[in-house]
Write a protein that holds these residues in place. Structure first.
Motif, PDB file in Angstrom:
ATOM      1  N   ASP A 143      -0.637  18.584 -45.456  1.00 17.26           N
ATOM      2  CA  ASP A 143       0.444  18.001 -45.012  1.00 17.26           C
ATOM      3  C   ASP A 143       0.335  17.730 -43.401  1.00 17.26           C
ATOM      4  OD1 ASP A 143       1.361  20.061 -42.907  1.00 17.26           O
ATOM      5  OD2 ASP A 143       1.077  21.313 -44.819  1.00 17.26           O
ATOM      6  N   ASP A 144       1.001  16.867 -42.878  1.00 20.29           N
ATOM      7  CA  ASP A 144       0.809  16.199 -41.654  1.00 20.29           C
ATOM      8  C   ASP A 144       0.479  17.359 -40.314  1.00 20.29           C
ATOM      9  OD1 ASP A 144       0.958  13.738 -42.312  1.00 20.29           O
ATOM     10  OD2 ASP A 144       3.000  13.480 -41.680  1.00 20.29           O
ATOM     11  N   ASP A 145       1.270  18.364 -40.494  1.00 21.32           N
ATOM     12  CA  ASP A 145       1.097  19.725 -39.429  1.00 21.32           C
ATOM     13  C   ASP A 145      -0.336  20.165 -39.621  1.00 21.32           C
ATOM     14  OD1 ASP A 145       3.174  18.971 -37.986  1.00 21.32           O
ATOM     15  OD2 ASP A 145       4.509  20.193 -39.064  1.00 21.32           O
ATOM     16  N   THR A 146      -0.472  20.585 -40.857  1.00 19.01           N
ATOM     17  CA  THR A 146      -1.696  21.533 -41.222  1.00 19.01           C
ATOM     18  C   THR A 146      -3.074  20.296 -40.821  1.00 19.01           C
ATOM     19  OG1 THR A 146      -0.504  22.430 -42.974  1.00 19.01           O
ATOM     20  CG2 THR A 146      -3.260  22.592 -42.844  1.00 19.01           C
ATOM     21  N   PHE A 158      -7.409  18.955 -37.468  1.00 21.23           N
ATOM     22  CA  PHE A 158      -8.024  17.964 -36.788  1.00 21.23           C
ATOM     23  C   PHE A 158      -8.116  18.578 -35.132  1.00 21.23           C
ATOM     24  CE2 PHE A 158      -7.605  14.360 -33.712  1.00 21.23           C
ATOM     25  CZ  PHE A 158      -8.783  13.727 -34.056  1.00 21.23           C
ATOM     26  N   MET A 159      -7.406  19.168 -34.520  1.00 19.88           N
ATOM     27  CA  MET A 159      -7.173  19.504 -33.186  1.00 19.88           C
ATOM     28  C   MET A 159      -8.387  20.673 -33.048  1.00 19.88           C
ATOM     29  SD  MET A 159      -5.707  17.303 -31.763  1.00 19.88           S
ATOM     30  CE  MET A 159      -5.932  18.048 -30.042  1.00 19.88           C
ATOM     31  N   VAL A 204      -0.612  16.555 -29.570  1.00 21.97           N
ATOM     32  CA  VAL A 204      -0.300  17.509 -30.662  1.00 21.97           C
ATOM     33  C   VAL A 204       1.530  17.415 -30.540  1.00 21.97           C
ATOM     34  CG1 VAL A 204       0.130  19.918 -31.219  1.00 21.97           C
ATOM     35  CG2 VAL A 204      -2.013  19.009 -30.591  1.00 21.97           C
ATOM     36  N   ALA A 205       2.331  17.436 -29.213  1.00 19.72           N
ATOM     37  CA  ALA A 205       3.442  17.179 -29.197  1.00 19.72           C
ATOM     38  C   ALA A 205       3.883  15.907 -29.711  1.00 19.72           C
ATOM     39  CB  ALA A 205       3.877  17.362 -27.809  1.00 19.72           C
TER      40      ALA A 205
END
Length: 196
Positions: free
Chosen positions: A115-118, A123-124, A171-172
């Motif tokens: 999912d996008d947040d994972t 990635f970060m 990230v924000a």
């Protein structure tokens, strides 16, 4: 054989080429030709006594040909212009952040099951790890050279903090948890940030 007549400055001179045909040469072209010839001669004179003459020649020809190859896309003296880029803490941090975060879409495509947040978190973690390693290696090199002090050390610390802020802003902007991501984060200083 080519011969150049020396005329009055400001007038065009005629050049007689091998085939005997006379062609016009502007003062600007003639000046360039003379300058190039004097540079070549001076370079030859300087490099004759040099132990690294072959390397000096290699460097010069490589830079000249790379510049020529890139001229159509990037203009004259591409290599020299790139070397003179802004190396302030702000500009360096901006390049690090923009170049590294620019791969996020490709990372998401390579990891379609996340999912996008994972995906954002993984990635970060990946790029932050690379950035941390890069800063540590740079510090080690500069420390070994005994120059990691004063302005150099403070500029590295400033660049590091700006990269951390850039990553936090990224990230924000990309997190679906806008409330959590919007909380201000204090960038951590690297453990080895002391001046040598």
């Amino acid at each position: 054989m080519t011969s150049v007549s020396t005329g009055v400055a400001g007038k065009d001179d005629k050049i007689q080429q091998k085939d005997g045909v006379n062609t016009e040469m502007s003062v600007n072209d003639r000046t360039k030709l003379q300058l190039n010839a004097s540079i070549m001669q001076a370079s030859l004179n300087v490099s004759i006594g040099s132990e690294n003459e072959p390397l000096a020649l290699l460097y010069k020809t490589a830079i000249t040909n790379i510049n020529e190859a890139l001229k159509g896309q990037y203009g004259d003296d591409t290599i020299q212009n790139a070397a003179s880029q802004d190396n302030s803490a702000e500009a360096t941090a901006s390049r690090i952040v923009s170049l590294s975060t620019g791969f996020f879409d490709a990372f998401k495509k390579q990891n379609p099951g996340l999912d996008d947040d994972t995906a954002l978190t993984k990635f970060m973690d990946t790029i932050s790890g690379g950035m941390e390693k890069g800063f540590k290696e740079a510090r080690d090199i500069l420390g070994g050279l005994k120059v990691l002090q004063g302005d150099i050390a403070s500029n590295i610390d400033k660049t590091y903090a700006l990269v951390q802020k850039g990553y936090a802003d990224f990230v924000a902007a990309h997190s679906s948890k806008k409330d959590d991501a919007a909380a201000p984060t204090t960038p951590a200083k690297p453990a080895d940030s002391k001046a040598a």
